[in-house]
Design an enzyme around this catalytic site. Sequence first.
Site, PDB file in Angstrom:
ATOM      1  N   ARG A   1     -10.306 -11.442   1.952  1.00 34.10           N
ATOM      2  CA  ARG A   1     -11.184 -12.471   1.383  1.00 34.10           C
ATOM      3  C   ARG A   1     -10.534 -13.854   1.462  1.00 34.10           C
ATOM      4  O   ARG A   1     -11.227 -14.868   1.516  1.00 34.10           O
ATOM      5  CB  ARG A   1     -11.563 -12.088  -0.052  1.00 34.10           C
ATOM      6  CG  ARG A   1     -10.403 -11.975  -0.981  1.00 34.10           C
ATOM      7  CD  ARG A   1     -10.753 -11.213  -2.253  1.00 34.10           C
ATOM      8  NE  ARG A   1     -10.842  -9.777  -2.026  1.00 34.10           N
ATOM      9  CZ  ARG A   1     -11.118  -8.888  -2.979  1.00 34.10           C
ATOM     10  NH1 ARG A   1     -11.345  -9.283  -4.216  1.00 34.10           N
ATOM     11  NH2 ARG A   1     -11.186  -7.606  -2.705  1.00 34.10           N
TER      12      ARG A   1
ATOM     13  N   LYS B   1       0.847  -1.202   0.000  1.00 32.46           N
ATOM     14  CA  LYS B   1       0.000   0.000   0.000  1.00 32.46           C
ATOM     15  C   LYS B   1       0.883   1.251   0.000  1.00 32.46           C
ATOM     16  O   LYS B   1       2.020   1.197   0.480  1.00 32.46           O
ATOM     17  CB  LYS B   1      -0.831   0.025   1.295  1.00 32.46           C
ATOM     18  CG  LYS B   1      -1.960  -0.969   1.337  1.00 32.46           C
ATOM     19  CD  LYS B   1      -2.742  -0.808   2.642  1.00 32.46           C
ATOM     20  CE  LYS B   1      -3.871  -1.814   2.728  1.00 32.46           C
ATOM     21  NZ  LYS B   1      -4.935  -1.600   1.739  1.00 32.46           N
TER      22      LYS B   1
END
Length: 479
Positions: A329, A255
């Site tokens: 996920r 990120k």
Amino acid sequence: MNILISKNPPDKPHDVIAAFQKNQADYEFLKGLSSVFHEKDFAGDAKEILMCYGKDPVQKILMLGLGESKDSGKASQYFRSVIYQNRKKLSETIALYVDHLSESLIYQAVTGTLAGLKLNGFFKYEKEVIPTREICIVTQSARNAQIIREAMLMSDTQLSMMHLVDLPSNVKTPEFIANTAKASAGTHGYTVTVYDKTELETLGMKALLAVGQGSIHPPYLIVAEYKGPDTVSVNPVVGLVGKGISFDTGGLSIKPSANMGYMKSDMAGAAAVLGCIEMAAKLKLNIHMVAILPCAENSVDAYSTRPGDIIGSYSGKSIEVIDTDAEGRLILADGLSYLIKNFNPAHIIDVATLTGSIVQTLGYHAAGIFTQSDDLAKSIMEAADKSGERVWRMPLWDDYMTEMQSDMADIKNLSTKPVAGAITAAKFLEFFTENHPQWLHMDIAGVAFTDTEFTKQRAASGFGIRLLTEFVKTLQPQP
Ligand code: BES
Ligand code: ZN
Ligand code: ZN
């Protein structure tokens, strides 16, 4: 803080806190407490404040406005904000009057007041001196006393889970979260089983292991179970799964550094689910609940999973990892499969700070909910109305699944097209629920960790704990 519920206000000198809604104000009892209060000075607008003097033994009266009925879900925030701002002016004994409020506002008055009196600065060398306060909540009604007691229990759980989310990731490792869950279970009467890395390898939790393999803090799976006192009617199981990423660097798909620190809150889903099972145990609800918290740190390292890697999962399905930042996920896939295979739940709810896309869609005002079940959507929306937390239903059409197909594996963890990211993430999770008819996914990325009036940086909101608790209450057998 010493909190008591009483029919009478304290005899000793004390301050009074009383809140009023706009246009619904009934100031009658206040006139007995103060001879200087004039109705025209106070309208009950949201966050309006009037501090006036009372008649002995009442010293000061802090009146606060709750705005119109449509704002009633925000009442807890208003209480917290006004009381936090005035905490140094309030004396050590406080009487909180609630009988003129609705049940929903009474609940929020209690949680908001208690949160407002709690201070931050946990790691500061010089801490603000907190006076030991006595809070007397005044009510004549046995029903209101019951609501107040429940709100007090909720406040403790919310504050401790918010503290967990606010803790920095060097302290709050997956192991720390596991120990926190064990401690809560021991105190409140439910069970927690923790699986460490070696046990996860034996179990075949390959997706959870793949996310955690780049960190010096190994992953853990936390399995919490609560059974209500009425053991005959405790089935069927309600299963909750919470995303427990103790820090999300993005992994090798790293990120940007700006605001990366906020990613200490990437375990807020796990905290919400843990808070719910703790509340179910405290309230001795007549339900059978299982809470699964897959926990890992998503780090950058020579051992980290690479973009392009194909990993296995507990379900046996293979996953092509296109982007290591779509890690939530992956761990939820294993959490959901583990829940379904081992507990056969009638209802499944997963809660996760899953996507930036849901923040783009709904901002900081609502969580996205995703389910094929209209009944479950309705129940969750009703619970949200009751708790004052906002949710908004999103679609789950199969068209969104086409972009998740992989050439080499059973599924990819990222859609080919950079659109509808919250929905494609939900479709990925659905793939691991075996088309369970009563599954709901809640994306809390925009609401779990937000700007507040009482902190200089973003802080945990506690979103979901009360909502989930209100929902699971409805699963109790009706008398
Ligand atoms: N933890 C983040 C999602 C998130 C974003 C939570 C903002 C709270 C605030 C998640 O793991 C993530 O990085 N998602 C990526 C997915 C993308 C790579 C497909 C995102 O949403 O940008
Ligand atoms: Zn991520
Ligand atoms: Zn994440």
